[in-house]
Scaffold this active site. Structure first.
Site, PDB file in Angstrom:
ATOM      1  N   PRO A  65      -3.396  10.567 -23.909  1.00  0.00           N
ATOM      2  CA  PRO A  65      -3.537  11.539 -25.197  1.00  0.00           C
ATOM      3  C   PRO A  65      -3.658  10.731 -26.469  1.00  0.00           C
ATOM      4  O   PRO A  65      -3.270   9.501 -26.588  1.00  0.00           O
ATOM      5  CB  PRO A  65      -2.292  12.203 -24.966  1.00  0.00           C
ATOM      6  CG  PRO A  65      -1.282  10.876 -24.519  1.00  0.00           C
ATOM      7  CD  PRO A  65      -2.098  10.464 -23.511  1.00  0.00           C
ATOM      8  N   GLU A  66      -4.215  11.431 -27.396  1.00  0.00           N
ATOM      9  CA  GLU A  66      -4.530  10.966 -28.555  1.00  0.00           C
ATOM     10  C   GLU A  66      -3.511  11.455 -29.789  1.00  0.00           C
ATOM     11  O   GLU A  66      -2.700  12.191 -29.427  1.00  0.00           O
ATOM     12  CB  GLU A  66      -6.078  11.082 -28.986  1.00  0.00           C
ATOM     13  CG  GLU A  66      -7.082  10.530 -28.035  1.00  0.00           C
ATOM     14  CD  GLU A  66      -8.410  10.617 -28.286  1.00  0.00           C
ATOM     15  OE1 GLU A  66      -8.785  10.719 -29.694  1.00  0.00           O
ATOM     16  OE2 GLU A  66      -9.234  10.838 -27.304  1.00  0.00           O
ATOM     17  N   ARG A  76      -0.390   6.991 -13.725  1.00  0.00           N
ATOM     18  CA  ARG A  76      -1.014   5.427 -13.616  1.00  0.00           C
ATOM     19  C   ARG A  76      -0.139   4.430 -13.898  1.00  0.00           C
ATOM     20  O   ARG A  76      -0.355   3.184 -13.773  1.00  0.00           O
ATOM     21  CB  ARG A  76      -2.437   5.532 -14.431  1.00  0.00           C
ATOM     22  CG  ARG A  76      -3.377   6.241 -14.215  1.00  0.00           C
ATOM     23  CD  ARG A  76      -4.794   5.930 -14.893  1.00  0.00           C
ATOM     24  NE  ARG A  76      -5.798   6.903 -14.714  1.00  0.00           N
ATOM     25  CZ  ARG A  76      -7.217   6.674 -15.246  1.00  0.00           C
ATOM     26  NH1 ARG A  76      -7.390   5.473 -15.654  1.00  0.00           N
ATOM     27  NH2 ARG A  76      -8.007   7.577 -14.639  1.00  0.00           N
ATOM     28  N   LYS A 124      -0.134   6.959 -32.052  1.00  0.00           N
ATOM     29  CA  LYS A 124       0.165   7.601 -30.755  1.00  0.00           C
ATOM     30  C   LYS A 124       1.394   7.306 -30.095  1.00  0.00           C
ATOM     31  O   LYS A 124       1.875   7.468 -29.176  1.00  0.00           O
ATOM     32  CB  LYS A 124      -1.030   7.172 -30.015  1.00  0.00           C
ATOM     33  CG  LYS A 124      -2.375   7.255 -30.255  1.00  0.00           C
ATOM     34  CD  LYS A 124      -3.452   6.616 -29.421  1.00  0.00           C
ATOM     35  CE  LYS A 124      -5.037   6.585 -29.874  1.00  0.00           C
ATOM     36  NZ  LYS A 124      -5.751   6.168 -29.066  1.00  0.00           N
ATOM     37  N   ARG A 159     -16.798   1.745 -24.014  1.00  0.00           N
ATOM     38  CA  ARG A 159     -16.152   3.338 -23.874  1.00  0.00           C
ATOM     39  C   ARG A 159     -17.356   4.118 -23.692  1.00  0.00           C
ATOM     40  O   ARG A 159     -18.466   4.224 -24.292  1.00  0.00           O
ATOM     41  CB  ARG A 159     -15.417   3.684 -24.944  1.00  0.00           C
ATOM     42  CG  ARG A 159     -14.417   2.326 -25.530  1.00  0.00           C
ATOM     43  CD  ARG A 159     -13.354   2.645 -24.536  1.00  0.00           C
ATOM     44  NE  ARG A 159     -12.594   3.718 -24.348  1.00  0.00           N
ATOM     45  CZ  ARG A 159     -11.502   4.046 -25.235  1.00  0.00           C
ATOM     46  NH1 ARG A 159     -11.093   3.388 -26.255  1.00  0.00           N
ATOM     47  NH2 ARG A 159     -10.946   5.091 -25.018  1.00  0.00           N
TER      48      ARG A 159
END
Length: 282
Positions: free
Chosen positions: A2-3, A112, A58, A265
């Site tokens: 998430p950002e 993860r 973040k 990216r």
């Protein structure tokens, strides 16, 4: 992911759910998430009460009444869930859990296992956590100065997308919002930063504030697995113009959206609206 918009919505949800609760026990099945180890967390937090939750970029900052702050970085897949009955079995992605005196349990899920939690003395976060020490301004009109942004961009030869992904330039922008703000600013993601004009930089500055603010208001973006602390999906995915929309027509000019790579990216842009311009440094 998430950002910033997603982390801010996690913060808001957790504030409603866990502030005022006292920690009774802490457990883990993947101790690497806990920087310093489980025993250090148990010593510092058992018996302590959560008094508030802040955010910087973040990072989540969970404040406790004993002067300790838990700094949590969700990385790619981290999320929190509060359950009323600790007897309900953990799924295989629950790796850290905080049991409160009232019987509720805060569970940290991370598919993860990339997320990290670190304990620091409250007020010393920037001295201890490297990512916070280098953090740029928050993307708000009050904190994010357009002239300072131009001065920083003007010194960088890297692609503009790579520059705005740098958390020391502006806090909280990740891959999704980098693509979206560059589309709104009509800038090619690969454009060398130092070739942008002042007007282009100002347009991008304003787009960053606008897009991240709108995404936050809509609960963030759920294009993969993001859920906030109350289990709700975000709503900004319905307003994405380029991210994850390769091979579909641009909403502005109908040219097909392209996916490429910038700085390793995955990157989405419109070749017509966002041409790569050959020019010297400004």
């Amino acid at each position: 992911m998430p950002e910033l918009p997603e982390v801010e919505n996690v913060r808001r949800g957790l504030t409603k759910l866990i502030v005022g609760r006292k920690v009774e026990a802490i457990g883990t099945d993947w101790a690497k998430i806990l920087v310093g180890g489980l025993a250090a967390f148990q010593t510092a937090l058992i018996g302590a009460t959560i008094t508030g939750i802040d955010r910087r970029g973040k990072y989540l900052l969970l404040r406790f009444d004993n002067g300790v702050t838990l700094v949590s970085h969700l990385r790619m897949e981290g999320k929190y869930q509060l359950v009323a009955d600790p007897a309900v079995s953990h799924d295989r992605f629950v790796h850290v859990w905080f049991t409160f005196e009232d019987g509720h349990e805060l569970r940290y899920h991370d598919m993860r296992k990339f997320g990290r939690m670190q304990l620091v003395e409250t007020g010393r976060e920037e001295q201890v956590v490297a990512g916070l020490a280098k953090m740029g301004p928050e993307p708000t009109a009050e904190s994010f100065d357009a002239a300072a942004f131009y001065a920083t961009v003007h010194k960088r030869k890297a692609p503009i997308k790579s520059v705005i992904l740098d958390q020391s330039v502006v806090a909280g922008v990740g891959n999704i919002y980098a693509d979206e703000t560059l589309w709104h600013g009509r800038l090619n993601p690969a454009q060398p930063a130092n070739t942008l004009t002042r007007a282009e930089t100002t347009r991008l500055h304003d787009a960053i504030i606008e897009i991240l603010g709108a995404a936050t208001a809509l609960g963030g973006t759920s294009v993969h697995t993001f859920l906030d602390a109350t289990g709700q999906r975000g709503g900004f995915q319905e307003r994405l113009h380029v991210y994850d929309r390769e091979n579909t027509p641009c909403d502005r000019c109908q040219t097909t959206i392209v996916k490429t790579k910038v700085g390793q990216r995955g990157t989405h842009y419109c070749p017509h609206c966002q041409p790569l311009r050959k020019r010297k440094a400004q």
